[in-house]
Design a protein around this motif. Structure first.
Motif, PDB file in Angstrom:
ATOM      1  N   ARG A  67     -32.801   6.504  23.631  1.00 44.16           N
ATOM      2  CA  ARG A  67     -32.784   5.056  23.778  1.00 44.16           C
ATOM      3  C   ARG A  67     -31.379   4.565  23.444  1.00 44.16           C
ATOM      4  O   ARG A  67     -31.084   4.236  22.298  1.00 44.16           O
ATOM      5  CB  ARG A  67     -33.807   4.401  22.840  1.00 44.16           C
ATOM      6  CG  ARG A  67     -35.259   4.673  23.226  1.00 44.16           C
ATOM      7  CD  ARG A  67     -36.208   4.037  22.223  1.00 44.16           C
ATOM      8  NE  ARG A  67     -35.935   4.510  20.886  1.00 44.16           N
ATOM      9  CZ  ARG A  67     -36.468   5.626  20.373  1.00 44.16           C
ATOM     10  NH1 ARG A  67     -37.302   6.347  21.086  1.00 44.16           N
ATOM     11  NH2 ARG A  67     -36.160   6.006  19.155  1.00 44.16           N
ATOM     12  N   PHE A  69     -28.240   2.603  22.518  1.00 39.77           N
ATOM     13  CA  PHE A  69     -28.133   1.322  21.819  1.00 39.77           C
ATOM     14  C   PHE A  69     -26.905   0.576  22.331  1.00 39.77           C
ATOM     15  O   PHE A  69     -25.841   1.166  22.509  1.00 39.77           O
ATOM     16  CB  PHE A  69     -28.021   1.561  20.316  1.00 39.77           C
ATOM     17  CG  PHE A  69     -27.988   0.294  19.510  1.00 39.77           C
ATOM     18  CD1 PHE A  69     -29.160  -0.330  19.140  1.00 39.77           C
ATOM     19  CD2 PHE A  69     -26.779  -0.278  19.129  1.00 39.77           C
ATOM     20  CE1 PHE A  69     -29.137  -1.508  18.396  1.00 39.77           C
ATOM     21  CE2 PHE A  69     -26.745  -1.444  18.391  1.00 39.77           C
ATOM     22  CZ  PHE A  69     -27.937  -2.059  18.023  1.00 39.77           C
ATOM     23  N   MET A  70     -27.079  -0.714  22.592  1.00 38.81           N
ATOM     24  CA  MET A  70     -25.954  -1.545  23.016  1.00 38.81           C
ATOM     25  C   MET A  70     -25.487  -2.377  21.831  1.00 38.81           C
ATOM     26  O   MET A  70     -26.286  -3.093  21.208  1.00 38.81           O
ATOM     27  CB  MET A  70     -26.381  -2.473  24.153  1.00 38.81           C
ATOM     28  CG  MET A  70     -26.675  -1.759  25.461  1.00 38.81           C
ATOM     29  SD  MET A  70     -25.174  -1.224  26.320  1.00 38.81           S
ATOM     30  CE  MET A  70     -25.544   0.528  26.508  1.00 38.81           C
ATOM     31  N   PHE A  71     -24.199  -2.291  21.548  1.00 34.97           N
ATOM     32  CA  PHE A  71     -23.643  -3.060  20.443  1.00 34.97           C
ATOM     33  C   PHE A  71     -23.301  -4.466  20.918  1.00 34.97           C
ATOM     34  O   PHE A  71     -23.267  -4.742  22.118  1.00 34.97           O
ATOM     35  CB  PHE A  71     -22.410  -2.349  19.873  1.00 34.97           C
ATOM     36  CG  PHE A  71     -22.749  -1.041  19.243  1.00 34.97           C
ATOM     37  CD1 PHE A  71     -23.236  -0.976  17.947  1.00 34.97           C
ATOM     38  CD2 PHE A  71     -22.616   0.135  19.957  1.00 34.97           C
ATOM     39  CE1 PHE A  71     -23.575   0.224  17.372  1.00 34.97           C
ATOM     40  CE2 PHE A  71     -22.954   1.354  19.388  1.00 34.97           C
ATOM     41  CZ  PHE A  71     -23.428   1.393  18.089  1.00 34.97           C
ATOM     42  N   ARG A  72     -23.040  -5.369  19.942  1.00 36.72           N
ATOM     43  CA  ARG A  72     -22.624  -6.736  20.267  1.00 36.72           C
ATOM     44  C   ARG A  72     -21.459  -6.711  21.231  1.00 36.72           C
ATOM     45  O   ARG A  72     -20.630  -5.818  21.180  1.00 36.72           O
ATOM     46  CB  ARG A  72     -22.122  -7.426  18.998  1.00 36.72           C
ATOM     47  CG  ARG A  72     -23.189  -7.926  18.113  1.00 36.72           C
ATOM     48  CD  ARG A  72     -22.558  -8.411  16.819  1.00 36.72           C
ATOM     49  NE  ARG A  72     -23.591  -8.567  15.830  1.00 36.72           N
ATOM     50  CZ  ARG A  72     -24.412  -9.610  15.779  1.00 36.72           C
ATOM     51  NH1 ARG A  72     -24.274 -10.598  16.632  1.00 36.72           N
ATOM     52  NH2 ARG A  72     -25.358  -9.670  14.884  1.00 36.72           N
ATOM     53  N   GLY A  73     -21.393  -7.752  22.036  1.00 40.24           N
ATOM     54  CA  GLY A  73     -20.264  -7.855  22.948  1.00 40.24           C
ATOM     55  C   GLY A  73     -20.701  -7.557  24.369  1.00 40.24           C
ATOM     56  O   GLY A  73     -21.878  -7.387  24.660  1.00 40.24           O
ATOM     57  N   ARG A  77     -17.361  -3.732  26.825  1.00 37.68           N
ATOM     58  CA  ARG A  77     -17.052  -3.229  25.475  1.00 37.68           C
ATOM     59  C   ARG A  77     -17.900  -1.986  25.191  1.00 37.68           C
ATOM     60  O   ARG A  77     -17.411  -0.991  24.668  1.00 37.68           O
ATOM     61  CB  ARG A  77     -17.330  -4.302  24.417  1.00 37.68           C
ATOM     62  CG  ARG A  77     -17.124  -3.794  22.994  1.00 37.68           C
ATOM     63  CD  ARG A  77     -17.350  -4.867  21.938  1.00 37.68           C
ATOM     64  NE  ARG A  77     -17.013  -4.348  20.630  1.00 37.68           N
ATOM     65  CZ  ARG A  77     -17.908  -4.103  19.660  1.00 37.68           C
ATOM     66  NH1 ARG A  77     -19.189  -4.337  19.850  1.00 37.68           N
ATOM     67  NH2 ARG A  77     -17.513  -3.613  18.498  1.00 37.68           N
ATOM     68  N   MET A  81     -16.554   2.036  24.837  1.00 37.29           N
ATOM     69  CA  MET A  81     -16.525   2.349  23.415  1.00 37.29           C
ATOM     70  C   MET A  81     -16.280   3.848  23.176  1.00 37.29           C
ATOM     71  O   MET A  81     -17.033   4.698  23.655  1.00 37.29           O
ATOM     72  CB  MET A  81     -17.849   1.929  22.791  1.00 37.29           C
ATOM     73  CG  MET A  81     -17.787   1.672  21.311  1.00 37.29           C
ATOM     74  SD  MET A  81     -19.334   0.924  20.751  1.00 37.29           S
ATOM     75  CE  MET A  81     -18.902  -0.806  20.761  1.00 37.29           C
ATOM     76  N   ALA A 109     -26.608  -7.598  25.113  1.00 37.87           N
ATOM     77  CA  ALA A 109     -27.941  -7.924  24.619  1.00 37.87           C
ATOM     78  C   ALA A 109     -28.853  -8.398  25.741  1.00 37.87           C
ATOM     79  O   ALA A 109     -30.070  -8.344  25.627  1.00 37.87           O
ATOM     80  CB  ALA A 109     -27.843  -9.001  23.531  1.00 37.87           C
ATOM     81  N   ARG A 110     -28.257  -8.873  26.848  1.00 31.56           N
ATOM     82  CA  ARG A 110     -29.080  -9.400  27.945  1.00 31.56           C
ATOM     83  C   ARG A 110     -29.435  -8.339  28.970  1.00 31.56           C
ATOM     84  O   ARG A 110     -30.169  -8.620  29.921  1.00 31.56           O
ATOM     85  CB  ARG A 110     -28.319 -10.527  28.670  1.00 31.56           C
ATOM     86  CG  ARG A 110     -28.262 -11.795  27.871  1.00 31.56           C
ATOM     87  CD  ARG A 110     -27.851 -12.948  28.784  1.00 31.56           C
ATOM     88  NE  ARG A 110     -27.259 -14.015  27.993  1.00 31.56           N
ATOM     89  CZ  ARG A 110     -26.339 -14.847  28.458  1.00 31.56           C
ATOM     90  NH1 ARG A 110     -25.898 -14.722  29.685  1.00 31.56           N
ATOM     91  NH2 ARG A 110     -25.857 -15.783  27.687  1.00 31.56           N
TER      92      ARG A 110
END
Lengths: 339, 233
Positions: A67, A69-73, A77, A81, A109-110
């Motif tokens: 799964r 994970f997507m970080f902020r931004g 980004r 990464m 996040a979207r």
């Protein structure tokens, strides 16, 4: 070929012991699929290899978690990464080929599950690390996009060593040079998919999948939802959308194969709905649980499952001439990741 | 009722006059609490991120010590520093006792465990998926910490707010190492003690209102920063 040395690895959690993956004997440049049911310990084994648990450093591994994970931004980004220089360019190209380059400006996040998985896959594949470890890389990707994603991943892996975890037979067939079958924390058997998925002695596989026929071939032509595939000269109709010339692997269950005596086959030719009719001779008869597995040589071995009653009624023995039929809709052509 | 009205009236008069005494006290309070928070946060937040991410034997003990530090009585922290800074103490040669420097040091000691503990808690609340993805990224340890810190940004804003709230409101530590010397080491809280002791209840309450106003402004700013950091979706 040089073996990829993982050193001594072991893990125990909730009473389940994961065996050291040195048992896999993965060879440099090989694509190994770790295949098995949910809870077999496949992901744990991959995480040991990737060094996110256990003692291994994993610094040579590009790892895609189950799964991602997507970080902020933004998507960009997250895509870039941990990548540098040429890797970043590769990631942009891969994002485009995986159909997510239009999402790079969007807050991560979207993004939907499938979009996250593609983005993370692009990042993982763009990494220059020598070993690519993918955990269920197509879990969140729709059926119609699978062939493309498999092809892109196959290209990007190139000559590198890859370990792919999946519980999906088609993905295993598409990716694998060899398949490691894992059950209850242990690797039960390792071999080419043709052998692993069609091993009369392998009750684990039979229990998991039913016995599977796997053939390698090239698409000759398309006809509606079907493709005709030439597998070492044997013509096979199967469900598929690949263009002529595509390298594919065709799979169908041994339970989808109907066995006829030669005289009855001649009588019904052209009258039933099956598109695949082959003639061959019985090579072996094997007892698999309550059924008999008949392996017929039709230019290459094809397994059929029949009941003891049928066998007795037809009077089949080794070396008999028989006819096989398989409905095209029971066979599937999957794009081969390694062209 | 008449008495309460009188005290309130005195308090507001004291605040709105905004005389030189109040200005000096307010300025020193902002400098001491601000610098103490800054030092505590600059050391405590990176330590908290590291503590939240790393896995080592004895980590539980360190976490317990940090959590204990979050609750240490300010007067005790002040006493420990007092002993160190005493003429014959280990740091006696610094000649720092009863100076704003000593007060900043004492309050930084209070701010550090709060900044570290709240940050570590936020990082430990990162999902297993996030931690695994962090471990899988091809980045240096410091870059990994930075990504984790950015991910728990609202938690870090909360850590800053908690640290500042702790130091601006405490009286024990600054009183013990500062001595509440008028014009030199007197801050809002010690001034409140002083005025109350001398029965200047209006001035004491006025100082209290200023203290509340400072806390409110700082927390408004931090809350705004926190909300900005939330994902848009």
């Amino acid at each position: 070929m040089r073996a990829v040395d993982f050193g001594e690895l072991a893990w125990e959690s909730d009473g389940m012991q994961i065996v050291a993956p040195t048992d896999l004997g993965i060879r440099s440049g090989e694509r190994m699929v770790i295949f098995g049911p949910n809870g077999a310990g496949k992901s744990t084994l991959l995480r040991l290899i990737a060094g996110v648990i256990g003692e291994r450093s994993g610094e040579d591994v590009a790892y895609l978690p189950q799964r991602p994970f997507m970080f902020r931004g933004s998507g960009r980004r997250n895509l870039l990464m941990g990548l540098a220089g040429e890797e970043s360019n590769r990631a942009e190209v891969l994002a485009k080929r995986l159909g997510v380059s239009n999402l790079l400006g969007t807050p991560a996040a979207r993004l939907s599950g499938g979009e996250r998985q593609r983005l993370a896959l692009a990042r993982t594949l763009a990494s220059g690390r020598s070993l690519v470890a993918l955990d269920e890389p197509l879990a969140a990707i729709g059926a119609k996009d699978r062939d493309n994603v498999i092809a892109v991943a196959g290209d990007a892996i190139g000559e590198r060593t890859a370990v792919v975890v999946t519980h999906d037979r088609d993905i295993a067939v598409a990716f694998a040079d060899r398949v490691a079958l894992m059950v209850d924390g242990a690797v039960r058997s390792v071999g080419p998919p043709q052998e692993i998925f069609l091993d009369p002695a392998n009750q684990d596989v039979a229990h998991l999948l039913g016995h599977q026929n796997v053939m390698v071939g090239t698409v000759v032509k398309q006809d509606g939802p079907l493709v005709q595939v030439s597998c070492s000269g044997l013509m096979v109709w199967a469900l598929g959308e690949q263009a002529a010339g595509s390298e594919v692997r065709v799979t169908f269950g041994a339970d989808a194969v109907t066995l006829h005596t030669v005289s009855s086959a001649t009588a019904t030719e052209g009258q039933d709905s099956a598109r695949n009719h082959w003639l061959g001779s019985v090579r072996s008869l094997g007892d698999v649980g309550r059924l008999i597995e008949v392996v017929v040589d039709v230019g290459q071995p094809v397994a059929a499952l029949i009941t003891e009653g049928s066998m007795a009624g037809m009077g089949i023995t080794v070396d008999d001439k028989v006819a096989l039929s398989v409905k095209a809709t029971a066979a599937r052509a999957v794009t081969s990741a390694k062209q | 009722m008449e008495f309460l009205g009188e005290v309130l009236g005195d308090a507001f008069r004291y605040v709105f006059e905004f005389g030189p005494e109040l200005r000096t006290i307010l300025a020193l309070t902002l400098i001491v609490a601000g610098l103490a928070t800054a030092i505590g946060v600059l050391v405590g937040v990176p330590f908290g991120v590291w503590l939240g991410l790393s896995r080592f034997r004895g980590r539980g003990l360190v976490l317990a010590l940090v959590n204990t530090g979050m609750g240490i009585p300010p007067v005790l922290a002040g006493l420990l520093l007092l002993i160190l800074l005493w003429n014959d103490g280990v740091l006696g040669s610094w000649d720092a006792l009863f100076t704003p420097g000593a007060m900043i040091g004492a309050q930084a000691l209070l701010a550090f465990p709060i900044a570290a503990g709240v940050t570590a808690g936020a990082v430990r609340n990162l999902s297993g998926d996030a931690v695994e993805q962090l471990a899988a990224l091809n980045v240096s340890a410091s870059r990994r910490s930075w990504i984790a810190a950015r991910e728990v940004w609202p938690g870090i804003a909360a850590a800053v707010a908690a640290a500042f709230g702790r130091v601006i409101a405490e009286v024990g530590a600054v009183l013990v190492v500062g001595g509440n010397i008028e014009g030199e080491t007197r801050v809002l809280t010690t001034a409140i003690v002083q005025e109350a002791r001398q029965s200047n209840l209006g001035a004491a309450l006025g100082l209290g209102l200023v203290l509340l106003a400072v806390a409110l402004i700082v927390n408004l700013a931090l809350t705004w920063a926190q909300l900005r950091g939330e994902p848009a979706a």
